[in-house]
Design a protein around this motif. Structure first.
Motif, short mmCIF file in Angstrom:
data_model
loop_
_atom_site.label_atom_id
_atom_site.label_comp_id
_atom_site.label_asym_id
_atom_site.label_seq_id
_atom_site.Cartn_x
_atom_site.Cartn_y
_atom_site.Cartn_z
N GLN A 1 63.36 -55.83 61.00
CA GLN A 1 63.31 -55.38 59.61
C GLN A 1 61.95 -55.67 58.98
O GLN A 1 61.42 -54.84 58.22
N SER A 2 61.37 -56.83 59.29
CA SER A 2 60.09 -57.16 58.66
C SER A 2 58.99 -56.23 59.16
O SER A 2 58.10 -55.82 58.40
N GLN B 1 58.79 -63.54 56.93
CA GLN B 1 59.38 -63.64 58.28
C GLN B 1 58.44 -64.34 59.26
O GLN B 1 58.90 -64.94 60.23
N CYS B 2 57.13 -64.28 59.01
CA CYS B 2 56.17 -64.92 59.92
C CYS B 2 56.45 -66.42 60.09
O CYS B 2 56.07 -67.03 61.09
N VAL C 1 52.98 -59.32 60.33
CA VAL C 1 54.36 -59.56 60.76
C VAL C 1 54.33 -60.22 62.14
O VAL C 1 53.33 -60.15 62.86
N ASP D 1 59.50 -53.15 57.22
CA ASP D 1 59.13 -53.33 55.81
C ASP D 1 57.67 -52.95 55.58
O ASP D 1 57.33 -52.30 54.60
N ILE D 2 56.81 -53.36 56.52
CA ILE D 2 55.39 -53.06 56.36
C ILE D 2 55.07 -51.66 56.88
O ILE D 2 54.42 -50.86 56.22
N HIS E 1 54.14 -61.49 55.67
CA HIS E 1 55.58 -61.33 55.45
C HIS E 1 56.25 -62.69 55.64
O HIS E 1 55.93 -63.40 56.62
N MET F 1 65.95 -59.74 61.95
CA MET F 1 64.94 -60.10 60.95
C MET F 1 63.55 -59.65 61.39
O MET F 1 62.77 -59.12 60.59
N ARG F 2 63.24 -59.82 62.66
CA ARG F 2 61.91 -59.41 63.14
C ARG F 2 61.76 -57.89 63.12
O ARG F 2 60.70 -57.36 62.83
#
Lengths: 256, 256
Positions: free
Chosen positions: B68-69, B51-52, B17, B72-73, B49, B65-66
């Motif tokens: 949440q990602s 998002q990267c 991420v 997520d992991i 992800h 977004m950063r």
């Protein structure tokens, strides 16, 4: 309370010292000329301490020389003001020694500077000094509109002209002005100023927007700083390019 | 205590991420190729992800977004590690939201990165996470000797190879590694790590010597930091020119 307001019969004596970077020699010619034209009847006496012209690597003389020259002026009753020659970098290396060795006459004079000088100005304010102001340095004579800048510094030093300057920190109006990097580097140290209830004015020169964002993160995350009554964004000049485009300007960053 | 040590039957799952700057797309091709050649029998599964690759001004996607990602992991039991895509700038904008929203599975995995990632690593360490290490990011594959750097990160993530990395902070050996600017920006905030008795390793990239001197002033002036058992100077790469010559190198500055 104001201290050091001059009797108009007496000629104001200003000592210029350089606790950070070396002053350009031509400043010592141009500043007195401007002072003479602005104050023909009561021209201030401006003494440039020889240390202003010294060189020690990055600095205007080594740490001991810069400490001693500051004390030479600050502790001498015959001077009305200590004026910073310029910013740059170096005050943090002398602030402890200076503060330990100040004597009583140092409390009865004015101190004017900004940028790196904010370290010493913050320490003086914390120690209860009253006439501590955020304003132009002698070296500003070399900038665009430099004569006007020097005129504002002199107007405050000589007459405490209220319109001339932002006070670095003033108990009366509860405002404080700082360079963002300088304030950031004071946070969490014994020198961190107590700004409860002050309006905090922040400015920066020559930094990229991501650094301004990061500095504002640091400043606004500090528990004591959260007790300021407000934050004002001052001038952010000479912003260096951001790669990629940051996506916000400095005002949008500060509002965020 | 070590957590997340892998059963060798199980294939390691690593989630990448980017809480700060955007990752270069070619990293997602080159890193898995290196991982496959280093671990032919037990190639880790490396998930980048999406998002990267996102862009929002300076950042790899907006703050939400950063955040949440990363979650997520970190909150997904099926991942063994959160690997930072790269440094840059941006973790400070998401650290509060991330720390509030982490759930139990996040404690049972490894976290590896450095530079700007030090903000999140410090917060995870303060929250009692055990497997938090200062080491290469995925983007390092694009540097000179990038394959070796990525290999060290993988060796620690997969086998906790003790020679592979400096732990960002480790209770066992009491060491802590930080980028100087990142640590400076944590001082005086609620995220300042408790480094009592630790050996503190400091490094910096792409800064001028006067800035390194100023950062070390800030770090060593902090009352809590004074309780470290020692300071080690790590790599200071890409030092930008100082005008005038600073007069000392980074090692002389640190000894001072």
């Amino acid at each position: 309370m104001r201290v050091g307001r001059l009797d108009e019969q007496k000629r104001c004596r200003i000592g210029v010292v350089a606790p950070a970077s070396r002053m350009s020699p031509e400043v010592a010619e141009r500043v007195p000329a401007v002072a003479g034209s602005l104050y023909p009847d009561r021209t201030p006496e401006i003494f440039f301490h020889p240390q202003c012209f010294a060189t020690h690597g990055h600095f205007a003389g080594d740490d001991e020389m810069r400490t001693q020259s500051f004390l030479d002026i600050a502790n001498d009753e015959s001077y009305d003001a200590v004026w910073f020659a310029r910013g740059g970098y170096g005050s943090c290396r002398v602030v402890e020694a200076v503060m330990c060795r100040l004597t009583e006459p140092s409390r009865r004079k004015a101190y004017v500077g900004y940028s790196d000088a904010g370290i010493l100005l913050a320490a003086l304010y914390q120690a209860g000094f009253e006439a501590v102001a955020h304003g132009p340095v002698a070296q500003d004579i070399l900038r665009d509109a430099g004569e006007a800048a020097v005129g504002r510094a002199l107007a405050w030093i000589i007459d405490r002209a209220p319109e001339a300057l932002e006070p670095t920190v003033s108990r009366a109006t509860k405002t404080a002005a700082f360079n963002m990097t300088v304030l950031s580097h004071l946070l969490g140290t014994p020198l961190q100023p107590d700004l409860d209830g002050h309006v905090l004015m922040l400015e920066e020169v020559g930094e990229a927007l991501y650094r301004i964002d990061r500095l504002l993160f640091h400043i606004t995350s500090n528990v004591a700083i959260k007790r300021v009554s407000g934050i004002m964004l001052g001038r952010c000049n000479g912003i260096t390019p951001n790669e990629p485009n940051f996506g916000m300007n400095e005002e949008e960053i500060a509002r965020y």
